[in-house]
Design an enzyme around this catalytic site. Structure first.
Site, mmCIF file in Angstrom:
data_model
loop_
_atom_site.group_PDB
_atom_site.id
_atom_site.type_symbol
_atom_site.label_atom_id
_atom_site.label_comp_id
_atom_site.label_asym_id
_atom_site.label_seq_id
_atom_site.Cartn_x
_atom_site.Cartn_y
_atom_site.Cartn_z
ATOM 1 C CB ILE A 118 -9.313 16.680 -7.055
ATOM 2 C CG1 ILE A 118 -7.681 17.154 -6.514
ATOM 3 C CG2 ILE A 118 -9.531 15.355 -6.645
ATOM 4 C CD1 ILE A 118 -7.386 17.178 -5.278
ATOM 5 C CE1 TYR A 160 -8.261 21.665 2.992
ATOM 6 C CE2 TYR A 160 -6.802 19.921 4.337
ATOM 7 C CZ TYR A 160 -7.325 20.359 3.083
ATOM 8 O OH TYR A 160 -7.042 19.766 1.832
ATOM 9 C CE LYS A 196 -10.734 19.259 2.923
ATOM 10 N NZ LYS A 196 -12.112 18.728 1.888
HETATM 11 P P1 NDP Z 1 -8.910 23.548 -5.996
HETATM 12 O O1 NDP Z 1 -9.028 24.976 -5.552
HETATM 13 O O2 NDP Z 1 -7.593 23.060 -7.493
HETATM 14 O O3 NDP Z 1 -9.623 23.749 -7.509
HETATM 15 C C1 NDP Z 1 -11.435 23.836 -5.702
HETATM 16 C C2 NDP Z 1 -12.662 24.498 -7.302
HETATM 17 O O4 NDP Z 1 -12.945 24.885 -6.051
HETATM 18 C C3 NDP Z 1 -11.895 25.895 -7.519
HETATM 19 O O5 NDP Z 1 -12.732 26.712 -8.795
HETATM 20 C C4 NDP Z 1 -12.331 26.776 -6.569
HETATM 21 O O6 NDP Z 1 -12.581 28.236 -6.935
HETATM 22 C C5 NDP Z 1 -13.603 26.226 -5.904
HETATM 23 N N1 NDP Z 1 -14.273 26.290 -4.771
HETATM 24 C C6 NDP Z 1 -13.124 27.650 -3.572
HETATM 25 N N2 NDP Z 1 -14.849 27.978 -2.926
HETATM 26 C C7 NDP Z 1 -15.584 27.233 -3.542
HETATM 27 C C8 NDP Z 1 -17.285 27.347 -2.747
HETATM 28 N N3 NDP Z 1 -17.650 27.800 -2.128
HETATM 29 N N4 NDP Z 1 -17.776 26.898 -4.228
HETATM 30 C C9 NDP Z 1 -17.972 26.079 -5.079
HETATM 31 N N5 NDP Z 1 -16.723 25.978 -5.283
HETATM 32 C C10 NDP Z 1 -15.787 26.621 -4.335
HETATM 33 O O7 NDP Z 1 -8.169 22.709 -5.518
HETATM 34 P P2 NDP Z 1 -7.899 21.096 -5.087
HETATM 35 O O8 NDP Z 1 -8.612 20.594 -6.544
HETATM 36 O O9 NDP Z 1 -6.197 21.051 -5.000
HETATM 37 O O10 NDP Z 1 -8.790 20.725 -4.249
HETATM 38 C C11 NDP Z 1 -10.281 19.493 -4.471
HETATM 39 C C12 NDP Z 1 -10.275 19.551 -3.317
HETATM 40 O O11 NDP Z 1 -9.388 18.239 -3.026
HETATM 41 C C13 NDP Z 1 -10.730 20.370 -2.110
HETATM 42 O O12 NDP Z 1 -11.732 19.277 -0.911
HETATM 43 C C14 NDP Z 1 -8.955 20.104 -1.146
HETATM 44 O O13 NDP Z 1 -9.581 20.186 0.399
HETATM 45 C C15 NDP Z 1 -9.128 18.594 -1.433
HETATM 46 N N6 NDP Z 1 -7.372 18.338 -1.466
HETATM 47 C C16 NDP Z 1 -6.854 18.733 -1.540
HETATM 48 C C17 NDP Z 1 -5.870 18.230 -1.925
HETATM 49 C C18 NDP Z 1 -4.660 19.159 -2.880
HETATM 50 O O14 NDP Z 1 -3.312 18.300 -2.348
HETATM 51 N N7 NDP Z 1 -4.801 19.554 -3.598
HETATM 52 C C19 NDP Z 1 -4.719 16.902 -0.777
HETATM 53 C C20 NDP Z 1 -6.236 16.583 -0.523
HETATM 54 C C21 NDP Z 1 -7.041 17.158 -0.516
HETATM 55 P P3 NDP Z 1 -10.932 29.134 -6.312
HETATM 56 O O15 NDP Z 1 -9.959 28.809 -7.035
HETATM 57 O O16 NDP Z 1 -11.792 30.505 -6.103
HETATM 58 O O17 NDP Z 1 -11.275 29.050 -4.524
#
Ligand code: NDP
Length: 256
Positions: A22, A161, A165
């Site tokens: 996202i 989680y 949120k």
């Molecule tokens: P992804 O895991 O695909 O991407 C998130 C990115 O953030 C990854 O590169 C991840 O690294 C990085 N990340 C993790 N921890 C940290 C940190 N401490 N500091 C900086 N970067 C970090 O996630 P999504 O795209 O699926 O989700 C993005 C957001 O949307 C999140 O907040 C999620 O909770 C929210 N969301 C997602 C949904 C879904 O269905 N996908 C639904 C509702 C909300 P790493 O790979 O190491 O984790």
């Protein structure tokens, strides 16, 4: 006049967790609307590759390794970026999920790690980049919350989680109220299940997949670009009267 309000020409946006999923789609949307991007992620190489992909399309994108749980690093990054350019937009997207964790056996580590990234990290970034925006009395912050702030997901147990949120949503309202008179808007986008690597495991679990899709009036998961479009809107002047709002992007999930 109305289309102009959606333009982000001349603005700069900082996005966390921008390497993929996202976060990357949000960067694409903001860049297409004219914004320069500072793409941050915990993974230095991955976020550099993602920024390079946007540059290849002619957009302005720089990459920065940033762990949102490291308060000092976040403040240092905000000062450094703020010294170099005006920061107009902040999107707090970085987040993790640690699901299938029954509450009665959830370890301290699992609880704390989740809260540290998904709630504390959002606050540190709002605080540090908010300071920069307050100096100019101008800025739009969009926090990525979740429909999990409103409902309890099934069948996976994930009290960590869901609570984090819900915290993000109320943090958004709190900051919106504090900063509304000083030129800042703060809103939340609350997605349903989105097809990203965070959810890749669901395709191996027929029962879980059935629960998720069956519980969604639109009968499908969402795509990252469908979240990114709403973030773009909230970050733009088209949403100039909106602050403290939570916008569900959930295919109707919360209707049932
Ligand atoms: P992804 O895991 O695909 O991407 C998130 C990115 O953030 C990854 O590169 C991840 O690294 C990085 N990340 C993790 N921890 C940290 C940190 N401490 N500091 C900086 N970067 C970090 O996630 P999504 O795209 O699926 O989700 C993005 C957001 O949307 C999140 O907040 C999620 O909770 C929210 N969301 C997602 C949904 C879904 O269905 N996908 C639904 C509702 C909300 P790493 O790979 O190491 O984790």
């Amino acid at each position: 006049m109305y289309l102009e309000k959606l333009s982000l020409e001349g603005q700069t946006a900082v996005v966390t967790g921008a390497a993929r999923g996202i976060g990357f789609a949000i960067c694409e949307a903001l860049a297409e609307a004219g914004s320069a991007l500072v793409m941050t992620d915990i993974h230095a190489d991955a976020v550099e590759d993602s920024a390079a992909a946007l540059r290849k399309k002619g957009h302005s994108a720089t990459a920065l390794q940033l762990d949102v749980t490291d308060r000092d690093a976040v403040h240092r990054a905000a000062s450094r970026i703020g010294d170099a350019t005006d920061i107009d937009i902040l999107v707090n997207n970085a987040g993790i999920a640690i699901s299938n964790q029954p509450a009665e056996t959830m370890s301290r580590d699992v609880w704390s790690k989740l809260i540290d990234v998904d709630l504390n990290g959002v606050f540190w970034c709002c605080q540090a980049f908010g300071v920069q925006m307050l100096q100019r009395e101008k800025g739009a912050i969009v926090n990525i919350g979740s429909m999990s702030a409103k409902i309890v997901n099934r069948p996976q147990e994930q009290a960590n989680y869901n609570a984090s949120k819900a915290g993000v949503h109320h943090l958004t309202r709190s900051l919106a109220a504090e900063w509304a008179g000083r030129g800042l808007r703060v809103n939340t986008v609350a997605p349903t299940y989105i097809e990203t690597e965070m959810n890749a495991y669901v395709y191996e679990d027929e029962d879980m997949h059935r629960h998720w899709i069956g519980g969604t009036p639109m009968q499908r998961m969402g795509r990252p670009d469908e979240v990114a479009s709403v973030v773009h809107f909230l970050a733009s002047d088209a949403a100039s009267l909106m602050t403290g709002s939570e916008v569900l992007v959930d295919g109707g999930y919360c209707c049932w």
